[in-house]
Design a protein around this motif. Structure first.
Motif, short mmCIF file in Angstrom:
data_model
loop_
_atom_site.label_atom_id
_atom_site.label_comp_id
_atom_site.label_asym_id
_atom_site.label_seq_id
_atom_site.Cartn_x
_atom_site.Cartn_y
_atom_site.Cartn_z
N ASP A 191 20.24 39.44 29.79
CA ASP A 191 21.66 39.79 29.67
C ASP A 191 22.32 38.78 28.76
O ASP A 191 22.20 37.57 28.96
CB ASP A 191 22.34 39.77 31.06
N GLN A 192 23.00 39.26 27.73
CA GLN A 192 23.62 38.39 26.74
C GLN A 192 25.00 37.90 27.16
O GLN A 192 25.59 37.05 26.51
CB GLN A 192 23.72 39.14 25.40
N ARG A 193 25.54 38.44 28.24
CA ARG A 193 26.87 38.01 28.67
C ARG A 193 26.83 36.61 29.25
O ARG A 193 25.78 36.12 29.66
CB ARG A 193 27.43 38.96 29.72
N ASP A 208 15.51 38.01 26.84
CA ASP A 208 16.93 37.82 27.12
C ASP A 208 17.43 39.03 27.91
O ASP A 208 17.69 40.10 27.36
CB ASP A 208 17.72 37.67 25.82
N SER A 265 23.83 33.09 29.11
CA SER A 265 23.01 34.29 29.17
C SER A 265 21.76 34.04 30.01
O SER A 265 21.30 32.90 30.15
CB SER A 265 22.63 34.75 27.76
#
Length: 1265
Positions: free
Chosen positions: A1068-1070, A1066, A1049
């Motif tokens: 982008d959590q991907r 954060d 991420s």
């Protein structure tokens, strides 16, 4: 047409002395235009039939009113003819016709046949076809046609094809020409005539051989001469083709083939003109120009030449050759009339049994089938055996040869896929049938003999008399013959009718009496031409250009262009662009490419590659008297190099001379020790950095030589120095030789380095003219495009119509015009009537944008294409005129002053050759050179905020205010494998940065900068986490960082003071460590980071920014220990690109600074676009992209063992990249299409990226002499 390997077709610039040849009776000063028919008596005329006695053929004289006023046959159909006997052979140059006097009878279209004997007729050919002449439209007007190919004949026959709809066939005519006489010798296939040279062992520089021959044999030696040293020359027939073989000196074998179907028992003319190694080889007015192989210019022949075969004494060549059987006339060798000498018994003819000086004609009575015809012959009825035979020739692979209805079944002989098949079927008894086949490739245009025998339980098929390979069968069958045999068609419903010729037809072992058939006394026929074989070889001369392979049927030919580098119906159009500039504007990336500098011209394509390594050569042991000469050869021919340098805007070649007590030019006043040779084989006494005519080196021009008394550093004769610079006068380039002459003294040595030839730009691509008034135009010399013509150009206009160009002939013309705001027209006339092609555009063409027009016309088709999208193709007629004959000047911009074009035309090329519009516009009122407003058409190609800058000859993209580079500001940069890039933002480096090109690197931040606003943009791709992407440090503990966490991420970390811990977001959590390209845009204004806000306790000022790091941090002072522990080892592994922090482009500076910018890096840093977002325009696949080369192909390879010089063209070619919108505080990712379904991230990237070939890097090589 076959040409010898390694020989070029070169127009000979030498003129041979006139040789008097007694084949035309009239002197050259007299015009061959006498009326030949008018003086003849009535009995010289015959015809197929007569309507009544008053319509007899003797009344068919031009402008005469005797009898009924001309000839008319009994029936008006296609079997009628009118014939005249001129009394002796005459040269025929023209024919004129009238209708029958005071009637409604005339002939509107006809053919002309000719013969020496009144048998074995030959149709008049023109433009590769059996010609049909246009006749009359009334009774009195005279229509005359001058023959494009004058012929010699005694008998002429006119065949009416069409006639008056109001009446019937009616004709009066006249033949124009002059008397003809020639010495004739009949060769019996045994005897030869020997011509002895006056001096033995002749070393011959010049030869002129001329003769005429006719034969019905496909093999035979016409001429042979041989010398004791192995030199020889042979002219012979091979399978009905003429083969010229010459061997002289080592590796000097030359073989050239010309013509076909020469065994037709009609006269054919040969002229061979040789001067040294240049040869003109002419057969029936078709001339091949070539240069013989070998090292020497003379032929070392023995003391004689033989005509008609091989000599009976002397050294034999290869065996198995047959002597010539047929007739020759007007044999001349270097001014000697061989036939006259033989008549006067001045030559050795002892090998003849009976030497005769008249032509013995053999008559086989050929029959011509046109695909709708048949010939019916009677046979023995109710006989138990079938025996038939015939000879045939054709180009078609299939066709019905023979059909006969048996008493109880049928017999069929047919051609299937080039084989002869025999089929017998007996209908009343089961399993009683015969199917056999023999031969292969029998549709080759040659005569083939067929013999078929069938009787009870036996059948045999024999091809070309080869009994050993005859096909036999013992199938049970009972034969009972019918009464008729149909040749060529009629009865079989399945087989296609035969197109071709037959002769020597035998039925029941008896030769058919075709004269009786012609007179109606036996048999029957329909649409058959008797006593004539009208076969045409449409592949000779070969109309497939650039080495295309020709194949044919009876009606036409096709060209196979595979492997030639050309395309189209006749392999006329190159599949490659003419320059790197053209590839650049197709969006191509830097790579290896094939270019074709003259397009459809004779020069072939060749491969170029950028940034090739120079060649270095070390030289010792030479003196002024004994220079060491270094020969530099290029893979591209000198003609190809010349084409490139002529079209380039600028060319240069770097030369360097590193010397140790070795003088170079011996300045100021001495004779040069060293010189170089360029194009044109001229010596040049100036060195790199100087100009032609000035014997100086670069330091002499700049006045900074190590010793001011000399004009070259090396001329000071010191222990170690060098002279180097660029040679830029392109008419002298490339360097082909360097002669070094001062390295023989003790301790003297020189190292010579010759770099690659580099050419920039394409003058023709932007060569333009602006037409400001409707009456303005440019004129050029007549366009030469007789059988094939291609025209291409760009235009832009705001006018609704206008003629782009026009060229006129007597009746022929060619024209390209804008007919309306949406229609471009291509029209022409080659003599068959006007043809017009129109291409329609869905959008307006008068939009002041550039549009591309390309047109091509050849013997097969015409093509018009607009903007490489919209296209019309028109097939050419199978019969009629094929040559475009133009006489006027070529007008560009108007048509006779009408419909003048208003606007700009650029890059006008005709048959691959660029016309210099600007040069002509400079001296033409109403026309201006160049064209402004390129950015209106091409500004869209400047990507990512790049600015389009107008230039006189094009445009450029200014990328100085962007993080991008390249010609279209679409090129990013990247680091990988633990690389660290550091950009210093402190004031100490400002001065150093100022020395850079202002347009190359964006300046750093002001002194003592405190920031309340940051804009950060970059792209990346990686498969590794955790890692640090970007880190910006300060002289305090403030910092900004973008990292990939362990789970992939993306996290933004700010520390601006006032907080115990850094503020983390954060984004982008991907998992973004998936190998796909991603783009990040981050913007902060005080506390606002788009949807995020810094805590109230946090400071808003980024105090005293110090450095920007990419990939890894290596810094003195405070660094967040969390970053060091989790993200700094091993550092970022992957691709970073397009990095921009406020106004700074750190990667751009690192890659272009050459050490002078406030930027440094550790590790490997290579330029690419791998971290960028995917292309919005998908690249062509390797299978469909004709310009892309497979990986691993070699670049240009040196042909010289002395030096290796790579010919390169420096060009930058890139793909267009998606415009990236920079939204404040936003982040977005662009993954390659197919990424979700790919087996791996790498597979997805490979699916979207073009296939780049590897850069080929040749190591430097040294030779010590």
């Amino acid at each position: 047409m076959e040409t010898p390997a390694g020989t070029g077709l070169k127009l000979l610039l030498w003129i041979l002395s006139h040789i008097s040849i007694s084949q035309a009776a009239s002197p050259s000063s007299q015009k061959c235009d006498e009326a030949l028919v008018t003086p003849l008596p009535h009995n010289a005329f015959t015809s197929s039939s007569v309507f009544t006695s008053g319509y007899a053929p003797g009344y068919a004289k031009l402008n005469k009113r005797g009898g009924a006023g001309g000839w008319s046959p009994l029936d008006s159909d296609h079997y009628q003819w009118l014939q005249v006997d001129l009394g002796s052979r005459k040269q025929v140059t023209a024919i004129a016709t009238q209708g029958r006097y005071s009637s409604s009878d005339w002939t509107t279209r006809y053919r002309l046949l000719y013969s020496d004997t009144g048998r074995n007729w030959k149709p008049y050919h023109q433009d590769g076809n059996i010609w049909a002449f246009a006749g009359n439209s009334n009774t009195e007007s005279v229509v005359r046609h001058d023959l494009q190919n004058p012929t010699v004949a005694r008998y002429l026959r006119i065949i009416p094809l069409d006639w008056s709809e109001e009446g019937r066939i009616g004709l009066r005519f006249e033949i124009f020409g002059c008397p003809y006489w020639a010495d004739v010798i009949n060769f019996d296939g045994q005897g030869v005539i020997s011509y002895r040279f006056k001096m033995k062992k002749m070393k011959i520089l010049k030869d002129v051989i001329a003769l005429k021959f006719k034969t019905s044999e496909s093999e035979g030696v016409i001429l042979h001469g041989e010398g004791q040293q192995g030199d020889y020359i042979t002219l012979e027939l091979r399978k009905g083709r003429l083969l010229l073989n010459q061997y002289g000196s080592i590796l000097g074998h030359t073989s050239v083939t010309s013509g076909s179907l020469l065994d037709d028992h009609h006269w054919h003319s040969i002229v061979i003109e040789r001067y040294r190694r240049n040869v003109n080889f002419t057969l029936d007015q078709h001339t091949q120009h070539f240069r013989t192989n070998g090292e020497f210019d003379h032929l070392d022949l023995d003391y004689e030449l033989t005509f008609g075969g091989m000599p009976y004494s002397g050294k034999p060549v290869s065996g198995g050759r047959r002597n010539f059987k047929g007739c020759m006339e007007s044999i001349n060798y270097n001014g000697e009339n061989i036939t006259d000498l033989a008549r006067r018994k001045k030559l050795d003819s002892s090998s003849f049994r009976n030497l005769t000086f008249s032509c013995v004609d053999t008559h086989t009575f050929p029959v011509f089938f046109n695909g709708t015809s048949f010939l019916q012959l009677p046979g023995r009825r109710d006989h138990n055996m079938v025996s038939v035979g015939f000879q045939f020739r054709t180009w078609n692979p299939t066709g019905l040869l023979l059909f006969s209805s048996l008493a109880d079944g049928m017999l069929e002989l047919a051609l299937n896929d080039g084989k002869v098949t025999a089929h017998i079927n007996v209908t009343q008894q089961k399993n009683m049938r015969v199917d056999i086949a023999s031969g292969s490739g029998l549709n080759d245009g040659e005569w083939h003999d067929v013999r078929f025998l069938a009787k009870e339980n036996f059948a045999m098929l024999t091809i070309d008399g080869d009994e050993a390979s005859a096909v036999r069968t013992n199938s049970p069958v009972q034969i009972t013959t019918g009464s008729t045999y149909h040749f060529g068609g009629k009865a079989s419903p399945v087989q296609r009718s035969f197109q071709g010729c037959m002769q020597l037809i035998q039925v029941d072992d008896q030769l058919a009496d075709l004269t009786a058939v012609e007179q109606g006394r036996m048999g029957a026929f329909e649409n058959v031409s008797l006593d004539m074989c009208a076969i045409i070889d449409r592949c000779m001369p070969n109309q497939c250009e650039h080495g295309g392979r020709c194949s044919q049927t009876w009606d036409g030919f096709t060209c196979t262009c595979d492997g030639t580098g050309y395309t189209g119906a006749t392999c006329h159009t190159s599949v490659y662009e003419q320059s790197c500039e053209a590839y650049k504007h197709l969006g191509r990336s830097s790579d290896s490419y094939w270019i074709d500098p003259d397009g459809s011209g004779p020069l072939g394509p060749f491969k170029v590659i950028c940034n090739m390594t120079a060649t270095q050569t070390a030289v010792t042991g030479s003196s002024r008297e004994r220079r060491t000469v270094l020969q530099l050869n290029y893979s591209a021919s000198m003609e190809q190099v010349t084409a490139i340098t002529n079209s380039a805007e600028h060319c240069e070649q770097h030369v360097a001379y590193a010397c140790r007590m070795s003088r170079l030019l011996n300045t100021p006043d001495g004779t040069p020790y060293t010189w170089w040779v360029g194009r044109g084989n001229e010596k040049h006494f100036y060195w790199g950095g100087s100009v032609p005519g000035i014997q100086k080196c670069a330091c002499g021009i700049e006045r900074n030589c190590t010793d001011s008394k000399y004009y070259c550093n090396c001329d000071a004769d010191q222990k170690q120095w060098d002279d180097s610079g660029l040679l830029v006068y392109k008419d002298h380039l490339p360097v082909s030789q360097v002669a070094v002459g001062d390295t023989n003294r003790p301790g003297s040595e020189a190292k010579l380095t010759v770099g690659p030839l580099r050419c920039y730009g394409d003058r023709s691509y932007w060569n333009a003219a602006s037409f400001n008034t409707p009456s303005s135009y440019l004129h050029f010399s007549t366009f030469q495009g007789e059988t094939s013509a291609d025209i291409s150009f760009y235009f832009k206009t705001s006018a609704p119509y206008g003629v782009f160009l026009e060229n006129l002939g007597n009746t022929d013309f060619i024209r390209l015009e804008l007919k309306s705001p949406t229609v471009v027209s291509f029209s022409f006339d080659v003599g068959n009537g006007p043809v017009e092609l129109n291409v329609y555009s869905p959008t307006l063409l008068n939009d002041d944008q550039w549009h591309r027009v390309s047109a091509e016309r050849n013997t097969k088709e015409a093509i018009l294409q607009l903007d490489q999208k919209y296209k019309e193709v028109r097939p050419a007629p199978t019969q009629g005129h094929t040559r475009l004959e133009l006489y006027s000047q070529l007008y560009v911009g108007a048509a006779g002053g009408q419909k003048g074009f208003l606007g700009c035309i650029r890059s006008l090329k005709m048959n691959g050759m660029a016309l210099d519009l600007e040069e002509r516009a400079n001296v033409t009122p109403g026309v201006k050179p160049g064209c402004s407003g390129h950015c209106t058409s091409f500004g869209m190609y400047c990507r990512n905020g790049g600015k389009c800058v107008e230039k006189y000859n094009g445009y450029s993209c200014d990328c100085s205010t962007t993080a991008y580079d390249g010609p279209f500001c679409s090129k990013g940069q990247y680091a990988y494998a633990g690389t660290l890039v550091k950009y210093n933002l402190v004031p100490e480096v400002v001065a150093a940065a100022s020395s850079l090109d202002e347009k190359s690197v964006i300046h750093n931040l002001p002194v003592e900068t405190n920031l309340t606003h940051e804009d950060l943009t970059f792209s990346f791709s990686t498969s590794t986490s955790p890692s640090l992407l970007v880190y910006i440090s300060s002289k305090t503990q403030d910092y900004m960082a973008v990292v990939l966490r362990q789970n992939g991420s993306l996290q933004l970390r700010y520390n601006l003071g006032g907080l115990r811990e850094p503020f983390s977001i954060d984004i982008d959590q991907r998992n973004l460590a998936n190998g796909q390209p991603h783009t990040v845009n981050i913007s902060r204004v005080e506390r606002d980071i788009e949807v995020y806000t810094l805590p109230e306790a946090s400071d808003t000022q980024f105090t005293l920014v110090k450095s920007l790091f990419l990939g890894k941090v290596f810094e003195t002072g405070y660094i967040d220990p969390v970053l060091i522990e989790k993200y700094n080892t091993p550092g970022f592994v992957g691709c970073l690109s397009r990095v921009q922090f406020n106004s700074i482009a750190p990667l751009k500076a690192a890659l272009r600074s050459r050490g002078s910018a406030p930027v440094s890096h550790q590790g490997k840093l290579v330029e690419s676009n791998c971290g960028a977002s995917p292309l919005t325009i998908p690249p062509m696949s390797a299978a469909t992209d004709p310009w892309h080369l497979d990986a691993g192909e070699n670049a240009l390879k040196s042909l010289s063992i002395i030096a290796v010089v790579i010919f390169t063209i420096l060009c930058t070619l890139v793909f267009l990249i998606r415009y990236m919108f920079r939204h404040k505080g936003t982040y977005h990712t662009n993954e390659a299409k197919g990424g979700e379904s790919s087996e791996s991230a790498d597979a997805a990237i490979m699916g979207t990226e073009p296939n780049f070939t590897e850069t080929i890097d040749e190591s430097k090589k040294e030779w010590f002499i």
